[in-house]
Structures are given as C-alpha cells and as structure tokens.
Design a protein around this motif. Sequence first.
Motif, PDB file in Angstrom:
ATOM      1  N   VAL A  49     -83.099 -50.804 -26.806  1.00 57.39           N
ATOM      2  CA  VAL A  49     -83.500 -52.219 -26.875  1.00 57.39           C
ATOM      3  C   VAL A  49     -82.794 -52.990 -27.989  1.00 57.39           C
ATOM      4  CG1 VAL A  49     -85.764 -51.923 -25.806  1.00 57.39           C
ATOM      5  CG2 VAL A  49     -85.556 -51.612 -28.266  1.00 57.39           C
ATOM      6  N   SER A  50     -82.179 -52.286 -28.956  1.00 54.95           N
ATOM      7  CA  SER A  50     -81.469 -53.027 -30.012  1.00 54.95           C
ATOM      8  C   SER A  50     -80.297 -52.207 -30.546  1.00 54.95           C
ATOM      9  CB  SER A  50     -82.427 -53.397 -31.148  1.00 54.95           C
ATOM     10  OG  SER A  50     -82.981 -52.226 -31.693  1.00 54.95           O
ATOM     11  N   LYS A  51     -79.605 -52.806 -31.513  1.00 53.87           N
ATOM     12  CA  LYS A  51     -78.410 -52.160 -32.072  1.00 53.87           C
ATOM     13  C   LYS A  51     -78.704 -51.595 -33.455  1.00 53.87           C
ATOM     14  CE  LYS A  51     -75.228 -55.153 -29.633  1.00 53.87           C
ATOM     15  NZ  LYS A  51     -74.186 -56.158 -29.685  1.00 53.87           N
ATOM     16  N   GLY A  52     -77.989 -50.537 -33.816  1.00 53.03           N
ATOM     17  CA  GLY A  52     -78.135 -49.959 -35.147  1.00 53.03           C
ATOM     18  C   GLY A  52     -77.113 -50.542 -36.118  1.00 53.03           C
ATOM     19  N   PHE A  53     -77.069 -49.961 -37.306  1.00 54.00           N
ATOM     20  CA  PHE A  53     -76.125 -50.400 -38.346  1.00 54.00           C
ATOM     21  C   PHE A  53     -74.681 -50.291 -37.844  1.00 54.00           C
ATOM     22  CE2 PHE A  53     -73.577 -49.838 -42.189  1.00 54.00           C
ATOM     23  CZ  PHE A  53     -74.138 -50.761 -43.060  1.00 54.00           C
ATOM     24  N   CYS A  54     -74.450 -49.324 -36.951  1.00 51.72           N
ATOM     25  CA  CYS A  54     -73.107 -49.133 -36.385  1.00 51.72           C
ATOM     26  C   CYS A  54     -72.705 -50.259 -35.440  1.00 51.72           C
ATOM     27  CB  CYS A  54     -73.035 -47.795 -35.645  1.00 51.72           C
ATOM     28  SG  CYS A  54     -74.338 -47.627 -34.395  1.00 51.72           S
ATOM     29  N   GLY A  55     -73.659 -51.113 -35.088  1.00 54.44           N
ATOM     30  CA  GLY A  55     -73.354 -52.257 -34.234  1.00 54.44           C
ATOM     31  C   GLY A  55     -73.472 -51.981 -32.750  1.00 54.44           C
ATOM     32  N   GLU A  56     -73.947 -50.776 -32.394  1.00 55.15           N
ATOM     33  CA  GLU A  56     -73.941 -50.400 -30.979  1.00 55.15           C
ATOM     34  C   GLU A  56     -75.334 -50.046 -30.472  1.00 55.15           C
ATOM     35  OE1 GLU A  56     -71.126 -50.673 -28.942  1.00 55.15           O
ATOM     36  OE2 GLU A  56     -70.618 -51.769 -30.760  1.00 55.15           O
ATOM     37  N   ASP A  57     -75.566 -50.433 -29.199  1.00 57.05           N
ATOM     38  CA  ASP A  57     -76.810 -50.035 -28.533  1.00 57.05           C
ATOM     39  C   ASP A  57     -76.551 -48.767 -27.714  1.00 57.05           C
ATOM     40  OD1 ASP A  57     -75.505 -50.895 -26.248  1.00 57.05           O
ATOM     41  OD2 ASP A  57     -76.501 -52.844 -26.212  1.00 57.05           O
ATOM     42  N   ALA A  58     -77.333 -48.524 -26.680  1.00 62.29           N
ATOM     43  CA  ALA A  58     -77.218 -47.258 -25.948  1.00 62.29           C
ATOM     44  C   ALA A  58     -76.059 -47.225 -24.951  1.00 62.29           C
ATOM     45  CB  ALA A  58     -78.534 -46.959 -25.235  1.00 62.29           C
ATOM     46  N   GLY A  59     -75.425 -48.371 -24.689  1.00 66.35           N
ATOM     47  CA  GLY A  59     -74.271 -48.388 -23.789  1.00 66.35           C
ATOM     48  C   GLY A  59     -73.034 -47.840 -24.479  1.00 66.35           C
ATOM     49  N   ILE A  60     -72.143 -47.217 -23.702  1.00 64.63           N
ATOM     50  CA  ILE A  60     -70.892 -46.702 -24.298  1.00 64.63           C
ATOM     51  C   ILE A  60     -69.883 -47.837 -24.287  1.00 64.63           C
ATOM     52  CG2 ILE A  60     -69.064 -44.957 -24.129  1.00 64.63           C
ATOM     53  CD1 ILE A  60     -70.894 -43.592 -21.991  1.00 64.63           C
ATOM     54  N   ARG A  61     -69.211 -48.055 -25.406  1.00 66.11           N
ATOM     55  CA  ARG A  61     -68.155 -49.073 -25.402  1.00 66.11           C
ATOM     56  C   ARG A  61     -66.910 -48.522 -26.083  1.00 66.11           C
ATOM     57  NH1 ARG A  61     -68.696 -54.495 -27.193  1.00 66.11           N
ATOM     58  NH2 ARG A  61     -69.804 -53.760 -29.023  1.00 66.11           N
ATOM     59  N   ALA A  62     -65.759 -48.881 -25.520  1.00 64.86           N
ATOM     60  CA  ALA A  62     -64.477 -48.449 -26.076  1.00 64.86           C
ATOM     61  C   ALA A  62     -63.473 -49.580 -25.870  1.00 64.86           C
ATOM     62  CB  ALA A  62     -64.002 -47.181 -25.388  1.00 64.86           C
ATOM     63  N   ALA A  63     -62.382 -49.556 -26.640  1.00 66.21           N
ATOM     64  CA  ALA A  63     -61.433 -50.671 -26.597  1.00 66.21           C
ATOM     65  C   ALA A  63     -60.038 -50.268 -26.153  1.00 66.21           C
ATOM     66  CB  ALA A  63     -61.355 -51.348 -27.967  1.00 66.21           C
ATOM     67  N   LYS A  64     -59.778 -48.967 -26.038  1.00 64.32           N
ATOM     68  CA  LYS A  64     -58.450 -48.539 -25.601  1.00 64.32           C
ATOM     69  C   LYS A  64     -58.457 -47.033 -25.339  1.00 64.32           C
ATOM     70  CE  LYS A  64     -53.581 -49.225 -26.822  1.00 64.32           C
ATOM     71  NZ  LYS A  64     -52.938 -50.512 -26.621  1.00 64.32           N
ATOM     72  N   ALA A  65     -57.674 -46.615 -24.355  1.00 60.44           N
ATOM     73  CA  ALA A  65     -57.490 -45.183 -24.097  1.00 60.44           C
ATOM     74  C   ALA A  65     -56.030 -45.000 -23.714  1.00 60.44           C
ATOM     75  CB  ALA A  65     -58.402 -44.712 -22.977  1.00 60.44           C
ATOM     76  N   TYR A  66     -55.280 -44.249 -24.502  1.00 66.28           N
ATOM     77  CA  TYR A  66     -53.852 -44.127 -24.221  1.00 66.28           C
ATOM     78  C   TYR A  66     -53.269 -42.889 -24.895  1.00 66.28           C
ATOM     79  CZ  TYR A  66     -52.451 -45.883 -28.868  1.00 66.28           C
ATOM     80  OH  TYR A  66     -52.249 -46.033 -30.213  1.00 66.28           O
ATOM     81  N   LEU A  67     -52.004 -42.629 -24.610  1.00 68.24           N
ATOM     82  CA  LEU A  67     -51.310 -41.486 -25.210  1.00 68.24           C
ATOM     83  C   LEU A  67     -50.773 -41.918 -26.576  1.00 68.24           C
ATOM     84  CD1 LEU A  67     -49.403 -40.145 -22.069  1.00 68.24           C
ATOM     85  CD2 LEU A  67     -51.464 -39.211 -23.132  1.00 68.24           C
ATOM     86  N   HIS A  68     -51.383 -41.396 -27.606  1.00 74.20           N
ATOM     87  CA  HIS A  68     -51.081 -41.833 -28.977  1.00 74.20           C
ATOM     88  C   HIS A  68     -50.024 -40.900 -29.578  1.00 74.20           C
ATOM     89  CE1 HIS A  68     -51.594 -43.493 -32.845  1.00 74.20           C
ATOM     90  NE2 HIS A  68     -52.849 -43.208 -33.107  1.00 74.20           N
ATOM     91  N   MET A  69     -48.904 -41.489 -30.000  1.00 73.03           N
ATOM     92  CA  MET A  69     -47.785 -40.686 -30.518  1.00 73.03           C
ATOM     93  C   MET A  69     -47.787 -40.586 -32.046  1.00 73.03           C
ATOM     94  SD  MET A  69     -46.467 -39.801 -27.711  1.00 73.03           S
ATOM     95  CE  MET A  69     -45.184 -38.805 -28.467  1.00 73.03           C
ATOM     96  N   TRP A  70     -48.746 -41.243 -32.715  1.00 75.96           N
ATOM     97  CA  TRP A  70     -48.675 -41.338 -34.181  1.00 75.96           C
ATOM     98  C   TRP A  70     -49.708 -40.501 -34.904  1.00 75.96           C
ATOM     99  CZ3 TRP A  70     -44.677 -43.671 -36.546  1.00 75.96           C
ATOM    100  CH2 TRP A  70     -43.871 -44.490 -35.744  1.00 75.96           C
ATOM    101  N   GLU A  71     -50.309 -39.533 -34.188  1.00 75.21           N
ATOM    102  CA  GLU A  71     -51.176 -38.594 -34.891  1.00 75.21           C
ATOM    103  C   GLU A  71     -50.290 -37.514 -35.528  1.00 75.21           C
ATOM    104  OE1 GLU A  71     -53.898 -39.923 -35.248  1.00 75.21           O
ATOM    105  OE2 GLU A  71     -55.313 -39.696 -33.611  1.00 75.21           O
ATOM    106  N   GLU A  72     -50.884 -36.522 -36.184  1.00 75.87           N
ATOM    107  CA  GLU A  72     -50.096 -35.441 -36.779  1.00 75.87           C
ATOM    108  C   GLU A  72     -49.304 -34.751 -35.659  1.00 75.87           C
ATOM    109  OE1 GLU A  72     -53.213 -36.143 -37.387  1.00 75.87           O
ATOM    110  OE2 GLU A  72     -53.330 -36.439 -39.552  1.00 75.87           O
ATOM    111  N   PRO A  73     -48.109 -34.203 -35.971  1.00 78.73           N
ATOM    112  CA  PRO A  73     -47.276 -33.592 -34.927  1.00 78.73           C
ATOM    113  C   PRO A  73     -48.002 -32.529 -34.095  1.00 78.73           C
ATOM    114  CG  PRO A  73     -46.080 -33.735 -37.007  1.00 78.73           C
ATOM    115  CD  PRO A  73     -47.471 -34.194 -37.294  1.00 78.73           C
TER     116      PRO A  73
END
Length: 300
Positions: free
Chosen positions: A26-50
Amino acid sequence: MRNLRRSDILTHCTLCPRRCGVDRTVSKGFCGEDAGIRAAKAYLHMWEEPCISGTNGSGTVFFTGCPLKCVFCQNYAISQQGTGKELTVRELADVFLRLQYSGAHNINLVTATHFVPQILDALDMCKDELTVPVVYNSGGYELTETIDMLKGYVDIFIPDLKYFSPEVSGKYSAAADYYKYAEKAVRHMVKTAGRPVFDENGLLKSGVIVRHMILPSHRRDSDALLRSIADLKDDILLSLMSQYTPFFRAHEFHEIDRRIYTHEYRKVLDTVNETGFEGYSQERSSAREEYTPDFDMQGL
Ligand code: SF4
C-alpha cells in the motif's frame, strides 16, 4: 524473515538495514519502491570487471530505487528519482532469459536488495532454462538475513564497500551505520559464495568481488577500510575504482566536487599492494561517461 512467505515479507518490509517495516503493498519504503518490480534498463554491459563482462558482456538489469541516498550517485535518475518501468514477475523472468540467449555470460542484478522476494520468484520461474551464473551487485548495505535468502540462487556477489567512517557515510549516503552492516554483509557473502572460482575462459563462476571507489579528499577513509578487511585478502577479489565523477548533488560538497588526484589514487593503491589484495584497479583515465548508461528502458 526466512520463515515468512516471500509475498508476506513485503507487507512488513525489513529487507535492508533501514528496517522501515512499511506495508509495500500500500505504500513505499525509504528505498522509494512499493511491491511492484521496477527496472530502467537490461542490456549486455561491457564495463564490469573483465571476469564478469568477458567478451560478450554481463546481462545487467538496473533496478529502480535504492536503500542508500548517495549524494554523488551516477545512477541517481533511477536510484533516487524513480525512473523505471513496472514489470511482472513473468516479464522479469523473460528479461533474464532474453539476456542469456543474447550471449550474456551472467545475469547481473544491480541494486536489487529491495526486490529480493520478487526476483527469487522470477528466478524460480526460469530456473530450468537459466544456465549462466547469477550476480548480486549491491551497494553493500545489506542484512545477513536477506543474503541468506539468496543461497542457492546467487553465485557471485559484487558488494561495494564505500566508507569506513560513520561521519562520512552519514554525510554522503544518509547511513551512519553503513560500515557496521556492510562489513558483516561482505563476510557473510564470502561464507555463502566461497572463494573465487573461474571457468576455463577466465570468467568468474562463483565468489565475491568487493568494489571500493576512492572518493576525493578521503584517501584515509579508503586506507582504514582496506586495512579493516585485509584478513579477507585470500577470500575475495578487490576492485579498486578510480572513476569517481561528481554527479548529482556532489557540487553541494566542495571536498567531493572534483575527480580524484593521481596522488590520492597512488596512496590507496600502495595500501592495496601492502595488504596483498588480488583483483582489479582502473587507471584514472578510465573516469569516463561510458560508465553511466542512459536509462532508456532498453531490454525491458
Ligand atoms: S527495502 Fe525499502 S522498504 Fe524495505 S526496509 Fe529497506 S528501505 Fe525499507
């Protein structure tokens, strides 16, 4: 917490050290999120550790919201300003599978603490098809109980260890208790995932990579932090990051409103060499904008 059904955890959320106890249905926590899943991008990331990005990239999902409030966050648009798209558990499972079939070496869950119950449901849904390792990529502000929930699902932990001093973590991330929780979390992740294990191509199959980003004017905090976990030198890989860039609200704090100086980087590197950590260090010239993806909902 572990005895509760996953969906019940969200009705009195204590997934992270904030322990808000809010009913996220019914509400959001300190993290800013309620029970729904939210994401902003999903991709092949080349800049993590080798050993994580390899040749094809890491199948990275950037989740919206964060239990920390870092004033210099490079991902502030999603961590603190709410950019993101709502996904069902089934849609999230399909995102993981799409990343795997596009060649991802692993599934990399970025800032996922506040969505752990829903992510475990998604992993359950695709576990028969998902063959690549799962990476839990976190700000380090974690409870051991939540890490226990990840046993059997997560192969690789990549926690930050950002600060040693409570004054510093209170000032820049609104979490004076950061180190108290993060140190315990890192040690618990080591117990859970074990020492680093690589495959025949040099990709990490399991283990813990601790990331530490050097902040301008704070090399002594870095020094104290690294010495405090020096006993883990044979158990973890250390990724020393020098790409700090004053994003978001960093201009409000003059001492961190710049990139780090070469002499600051060298001093911290001396401590790393002295303590005997193995791992990765980035050259200062790698402080570039490529590390900051556009949160354009790609791949969701
Ligand atoms: S995950 Fe979010 S709602 Fe849950 S305790 Fe942490 S900040 Fe509060």
